[in-house]
Design an enzyme around this catalytic site. Structure first.
Site, short mmCIF file in Angstrom:
data_model
loop_
_atom_site.label_atom_id
_atom_site.label_comp_id
_atom_site.label_asym_id
_atom_site.label_seq_id
_atom_site.Cartn_x
_atom_site.Cartn_y
_atom_site.Cartn_z
N TYR A 496 27.11 12.96 2.88
CA TYR A 496 26.79 12.88 4.45
C TYR A 496 25.49 13.55 4.24
O TYR A 496 24.81 12.92 5.01
CB TYR A 496 27.97 14.24 5.47
CG TYR A 496 27.36 14.18 6.96
CD1 TYR A 496 27.75 12.92 7.59
CD2 TYR A 496 25.89 15.27 7.22
CE1 TYR A 496 26.97 12.84 8.34
CE2 TYR A 496 25.63 14.84 8.81
CZ TYR A 496 26.24 14.39 9.51
OH TYR A 496 26.39 13.67 10.53
N SER A 576 28.01 7.62 9.57
CA SER A 576 27.24 7.97 10.53
C SER A 576 25.85 8.36 9.84
O SER A 576 25.33 7.72 9.61
CB SER A 576 27.87 9.20 11.77
OG SER A 576 26.65 10.02 12.50
N ASP A 660 30.66 1.79 20.09
CA ASP A 660 29.43 2.70 19.36
C ASP A 660 28.47 2.93 20.23
O ASP A 660 27.23 2.46 20.10
CB ASP A 660 29.72 2.75 17.89
CG ASP A 660 28.97 4.15 17.47
OD1 ASP A 660 28.57 4.80 17.79
OD2 ASP A 660 29.05 4.36 16.23
N HIS A 695 32.27 5.96 17.93
CA HIS A 695 31.84 6.74 16.48
C HIS A 695 32.51 7.17 15.63
O HIS A 695 32.79 7.42 14.74
CB HIS A 695 30.86 7.46 17.71
CG HIS A 695 29.74 8.27 15.79
ND1 HIS A 695 28.87 7.10 15.25
CD2 HIS A 695 29.40 9.28 15.39
CE1 HIS A 695 28.57 7.78 14.61
NE2 HIS A 695 28.45 9.16 14.31
#
Length: 724
Positions: A496, A576, A660, A695
């Site tokens: 991430y 993301s 999203d 999302h």
């Protein structure tokens, strides 16, 4: 993207400086239909035609052409047709994978077990979430004493297909009332319903158009919530700019709700939220312009027309309410404490010079909760948990023994409770919930997971590797016991690396399916995250963002060097901000990976801030209109802008949701279009667009099963795996 306790992620487009649309070529150039042979089976894949329409922007004298700007219009029939065509091509390809249904069946079995969450007390009831197995949404139950549990709210009845979910619920302090938010199709726009908890009856018309909102009651009279003015045009992609805090008085129309903060230019912020102390005396208002740093104000609710008093008048730090009784408040803050500390604050003298440490900063990152009039310091050391119990004055009571190395969460409850609950898991160990006796410190198993997975057959270890600049980065690697390190193991590397988000080891049934297939799962704790506090976060932001990509690339090189896997068997995955991570590393080092799986990614770094919640991410990214230096830096790694013709890219399946409104699907649309136009090799570059999905939060289990069957099938198929 990430969220805060009170102030959740949102977006804004500031007046652009140095950026202007200086021309649009109205000539439509249809991309030639591209036919390629893919995989060892020489499967023929025909990509849908994607037209090119040149839109030219000028950034500080540099002209950048965007051929796929038209895909940003999520309301157009043309975009809808493109989505249908891409989905057909993708699903036709996936249908040829011989073991996809076998993976789907195993995923369903791993998810088909009774799942029960930790109980929490409201009024005279114990409430808990439960899923019988493959229910699309968890059901909220309650139980009084030894009486049978009863259904309190069943989100599966909100819609026939399970795409309407329960997003949040907040009870009044006495438990007699509750307000809950619902999300439709995964959207961040919510509706609020107010319920009498005894009768379960809806009390009044639902509130609408609520976004990025906490909920906080003032007695039983009403509650605070936050939202934006509904944008013109597409509610899924139009920018939202000025967050506002409202007070809703029960029995009145939403149109009469009082605007408390955020209505003036001086109070204009992207994220605004309110939280009331449990005794109802004080309102704390948080205001932020980005996902890091907030101002904090306090208002005395016992005095008519009392003023908002600044506690912290700048956004250089993060400060939140922990608890409050009378004038004595506890905050957690990273002001003058990058790893955070807990401070005692007098509401009559609330500014920082009067703060007194209750739990001082240490070398490890702190989060905190309260229960039974105790503080629970939840520390993170090398991304794993250790817990300490304190009294409210800061006196340490004990360390809380955990079963093994992993992640513990919970430790919260009412002041009147004599025990609290917590959960524990790690990458290979399914979650177990425990009750903790607050007097003796003894933990008792409350509920063991019923998942059909034998963790004894697997092992998980933490390693440290050196990044490009010598920084040591931790990574947890999980796989079957007895794994032979010969470079042939299918491996997913996950990361991430942003927004102060910490990837702590936790069990996942979908991940368990990959492990059972013989796969290795590696999670790297990259800079940009919160694993080592604010300094670690800041080391992966703006002009240091390349550190994050270097950390991830170094993780891949470590796995290959140690013969855990090889380039031919290595996939990279992230969602993301992690989707940006995958997009960046696959365009910087395309030869290093066999498969790339960017999910709901931020992929157009020049325009991300022009959609919904985008501009609020500027603390991590900076914006292309800030200055020429930042523009050039963003252009240098923006995935959409760094797909090069003639390059052999990994087999790629971009995934996104058509609803999203956090990271709009246009990012993924444009990246997929670029890859399909410029991929030189035989590896497929596909996009899978989930309908009626956002999302990620609230996604029905049925869609989750389908999605991961496609992801794992695609990954193994492109690694040359013939059968499983």
């Amino acid at each position: 993207m990430n969220s805060k306790k009170i102030v959740l992620n949102s977006a804004i487009l500031l007046a652009l400086f140095g950026l202007s649309a200086c021309g649009q070529d109205t000539t439509t150039n249809a991309a030639t239909e591209k036919v390629v042979s893919v995989s060892s089976e020489s499967t023929t894949l025909v990509y849908p035609t994607t037209k090119k329409v040149a839109v030219v922007d000028d950034y500080f004298g540099t002209k950048v052409t965007d051929y796929y700007r038209w895909l940003e219009d999520d309301m157009s029939a043309e975009t809808a047709d493109w989505v249908k065509a891409q989905n057909k091509a993708t699903h036709d390809y996936l249908a040829q994978i011989p073991y996809r249904e076998k993976i789907k069946t195993r995923l369903a079995a791993l998810l088909d077990y009774e799942k029960i969450g930790m109980p929490f007390i409201e009024g005279g009831y114990n409430y808990f979430y439960k899923n019988d197995g493959l229910q699309n949404q968890y059901v909220l139950y309650r139980q009084k004493g030894d009486a049978p549990a009863e259904v309190f709210l069943n989100p599966n009845e909100f819609s026939e297909d399970g795409t309407v979910s329960l997003a949040n619920i907040e009870f009044s302090e006495d438990g007699s009332l509750a307000v809950y938010l619902i999300s439709e199709g995964g959207s961040d726009w919510r509706k609020a319903r107010i319920i009498d908890t005894e009768t379960k009856k809806i009390l009044e018309s639902e509130l609408v158009d609520i976004k990025f909102s906490g909920l906080s009651w003032v007695g039983n009279a009403g509650f605070y919530y936050s939202s934006y003015d509904k944008p013109k045009g597409s509610e899924l992609s139009a920018k939202t700019d000025q967050h506002k805090l409202y007070y809703h008085k029960l029995g009145t129309a939403q149109s009469e709700d009082a605007l408390v903060f955020g209505g003036t230019d001086a109070q204009k912020h992207r994220y605004v939220g309110g939280e009331v102390t449990k005794d109802g005396r004080y309102l704390l208002v948080s205001a932020a312009v980005s996902t890091s740093g907030n101002k904090l104000f306090i208002k005395d609710l016992t005095k008519t027309n009392s003023a908002l008093v600044a506690v912290v008048d700048n956004t250089n730090s993060d400060t939140e309410l922990v608890s409050g009784k009378g004038d004595e408040l506890l905050f957690i803050t990273n002001k003058d404490a990058p790893n955070k500390r807990v401070v005692k604050v007098n509401a009559q003298q609330p500014t920082a010079e009067h703060w007194v440490d209750v739990i001082p900063e240490t070398d490890n990152v702190l989060s905190v909760s309260t229960g039974g009039q105790y503080l629970f310091a939840k520390y993170m050391k090398d991304a794993t948990s250790f817990i300490q119990q304190y009294d409210l004055s800061g006196k340490k009571i004990r360390n809380i023994a955990l079963p093994e190395v992993g992640t513990a969460g919970g430790f919260s409850g009412k002041d009147s409770q004599s025990k609290v609950y917590y959960s524990f898991s790690n990458q290979k160990t399914p979650s177990t919930s425990f009750s903790l006796d607050l007097t003796s410190g003894e933990s008792t198993v409350h509920m063991k997971s019923k998942v059909k997975f034998d963790s004894d057959n697997f092992e998980s270890k933490q390693v440290f590797y050196n990044s490009k600049d010598g920084t040591k980065v931790p990574m947890i690697i999980t796989h079957k016991k007895g794994l032979v390190l010969d470079g042939t193991n299918p491996t997913i590397l996950y990361g991430y690396g942003g927004f102060n988000v910490s990837l702590q080891p936790q069990f996942s049934s979908t991940r368990a399916a990959w492990l059972e297939l013989g796969g290795v799962y590696a999670v790297a704790n990259l800079r940009g995250g919160g694993e080592y506090g604010k300094k670690w976060h800041d080391a992966g932001t703006q002009m240091k963002k390349q550190n994050v990509f270097d950390d991830f690339i170094a993780a891949a090189e470590y796995l290959i060097k140690e013969k855990v896997t090889s380039t031919a068997k290595l996939a990279v995955m992230g969602g993301s901000n992690g989707g940006l991570l995958v997009g960046a590393v696959m365009t910087q080092r395309p030869e290093l990976f066999k498969v790339a799986l960017p999910a709901v990614g931020v992929l157009d770094m020049l325009r991300y801030h022009t959609f919904t919640s985008g501009a609020g991410w500027a603390y991590d990214y900076g914006k292309s209109d800030d200055n020429a230096e930042l523009f050039n830096y963003l252009l240098g790694y923006s995935p959409v802008h760094n797909v090069k013709a003639g390059t052999h890219y990994p087999a790629t399946m971009v995934t996104t949701g058509d609803h999203d409104d956090r990271v709009v699907p246009a990012h993924s649309f444009k990246f997929a279009a670029e890859l399909q136009a410029k991929q030189a090799g035989a590896n497929p570059t596909l996009i899978r667009i989930e309908t009626d999905a956002g999302h990620g939060a609230g996604t029905p289990i049925s869609k989750t099963i389908d999605q991961y069957a496609d992801i794992y099938g695609f990954t193994l198929f492109n690694m040359g795996v013939k059968d499983i």
